[in-house]
Design an enzyme around this catalytic site. Structure first.
Site, PDB file in Angstrom:
ATOM      1  N   ASP A  31      33.293  85.070  90.616  1.00  0.00           N
ATOM      2  CA  ASP A  31      33.478  86.055  91.673  1.00  0.00           C
ATOM      3  C   ASP A  31      34.769  86.857  91.520  1.00  0.00           C
ATOM      4  O   ASP A  31      35.193  87.536  92.454  1.00  0.00           O
ATOM      5  CB  ASP A  31      33.468  85.373  93.041  1.00  0.00           C
ATOM      6  CG  ASP A  31      34.537  84.286  93.162  1.00  0.00           C
ATOM      7  OD1 ASP A  31      35.287  84.071  92.186  1.00  0.00           O
ATOM      8  OD2 ASP A  31      34.618  83.646  94.232  1.00  0.00           O
ATOM      9  N   CYS A  34      37.984  83.408  89.621  1.00  0.00           N
ATOM     10  CA  CYS A  34      37.758  82.176  88.862  1.00  0.00           C
ATOM     11  C   CYS A  34      39.032  81.610  88.236  1.00  0.00           C
ATOM     12  O   CYS A  34      39.185  80.392  88.139  1.00  0.00           O
ATOM     13  CB  CYS A  34      36.688  82.390  87.800  1.00  0.00           C
ATOM     14  SG  CYS A  34      36.968  83.803  86.711  1.00  0.00           S
ATOM     15  N   HIS A 227      35.690  85.659  82.356  1.00  0.00           N
ATOM     16  CA  HIS A 227      35.480  84.466  83.186  1.00  0.00           C
ATOM     17  C   HIS A 227      36.300  83.277  82.695  1.00  0.00           C
ATOM     18  O   HIS A 227      36.516  83.092  81.495  1.00  0.00           O
ATOM     19  CB  HIS A 227      34.002  84.072  83.185  1.00  0.00           C
ATOM     20  CG  HIS A 227      33.689  82.946  84.110  1.00  0.00           C
ATOM     21  ND1 HIS A 227      33.757  83.055  85.482  1.00  0.00           N
ATOM     22  CD2 HIS A 227      33.336  81.656  83.857  1.00  0.00           C
ATOM     23  CE1 HIS A 227      33.454  81.902  86.035  1.00  0.00           C
ATOM     24  NE2 HIS A 227      33.189  81.034  85.074  1.00  0.00           N
TER      25      HIS A 227
END
Length: 241
Positions: A31, A34, A227
């Site tokens: 989101d 992370c 990410h």
């Protein structure tokens, strides 16, 4: 499993990590928060695994207590951050002291439950974002050369960078945020870059060394483009945050 039918370079890097004992990841929700969520969970989890929990918690609490003054020094109102701080402080304290609700010491299961609760998890993320911002603002000369707009490539002022790319939720962290937060929390952080670029399948690690307590193991994260997850050695469970 995600990569075995895809890029061979990624598969080679995964094999390289596994040969060195990195067998699991703890998956973190994608989101934009992370990095902060992963680091926060690993920050508390390593206290649970410390040989001397009491000493480890004491070290962490001294650092967290000092962070309050950092936030005030750069102009954050105590009313804005104190509730976020209390959530993180409560988890850290709960490593050695029973909580006020159930009267239990924190363990792996209750830590996971806490981070899967949006109110708890997002409060901690917000505190770490503000702390990262404070660290950048307190030492602008150190960080200014690296504050670049992620879309335009233009240099940014510290205040503007912090408001747009640090304090705002959902904004991904880059090397400058990692450096600032590891320094603010006085912890060691290793970040493995699973990006398909390694030579002969090797994985490059970014290592940040800011802890004065050398007995504590580094927080280890796995970066894939856009990410972060927690990278785990041996047979530790890898349930998602």
């Amino acid at each position: 499993m995600e990569y075995e039918n895809g890029s061979l370079s990624f598969v080679k890097q995964i094999d390289w990590l596994e040969r060195r004992g990195f067998l699991w990841i703890r998956r973190t929700r994608g989101d934009g928060d992370c990095f902060y969520r992963s680091l926060a969970f690993a920050f508390v989890e390593r206290l649970l695994k410390a040989k001397d929990r009491g000493a480890a918690v004491q070290y962490a609490m001294v650092t967290l207590s000092e962070s309050l003054q950092m936030l005030e020094n750069v102009g954050f109102e105590k009313l804005v951050f104190e509730d976020f701080y209390d959530v993180l402080k409560g988890l850290v304290t709960n490593v050695v002291e029973p909580d006020n609700v159930l009267g239990k010491i924190l363990d792996e299961e209750s830590l996971l439950t806490a981070f899967q609760d949006n109110t708890t998890s997002n409060s901690i993320v917000m505190y770490l974002r503000m702390l990262t911002s404070a660290q950048l603002r307190l030492d602008p000369d150190l960080y200014s050369p690296f504050l670049i707009h992620s879309e335009t490539g233009e240099p940014m002022e510290v205040r503007e960078f912090c408001e747009h790319f640090v304090e705002a939720t959902g904004k991904e962290a880059d090397h400058v945020q990692m450096t600032a937060l590891s320094r603010a929390l006085q912890i060691n952080v290793d970040v493995a870059y699973l990006d398909g670029r390694g030579t002969n399948g090797e994985v490059d690690f970014v290592t940040l060394r800011d802890a004065t307590d050398t007995e504590m193991s580094p927080v280890t994260l796995l970066y894939r483009p856009g990410h972060y997850d927690i990278l785990i050695r041996d047979d530790t469970s890898g349930k998602s945050l």
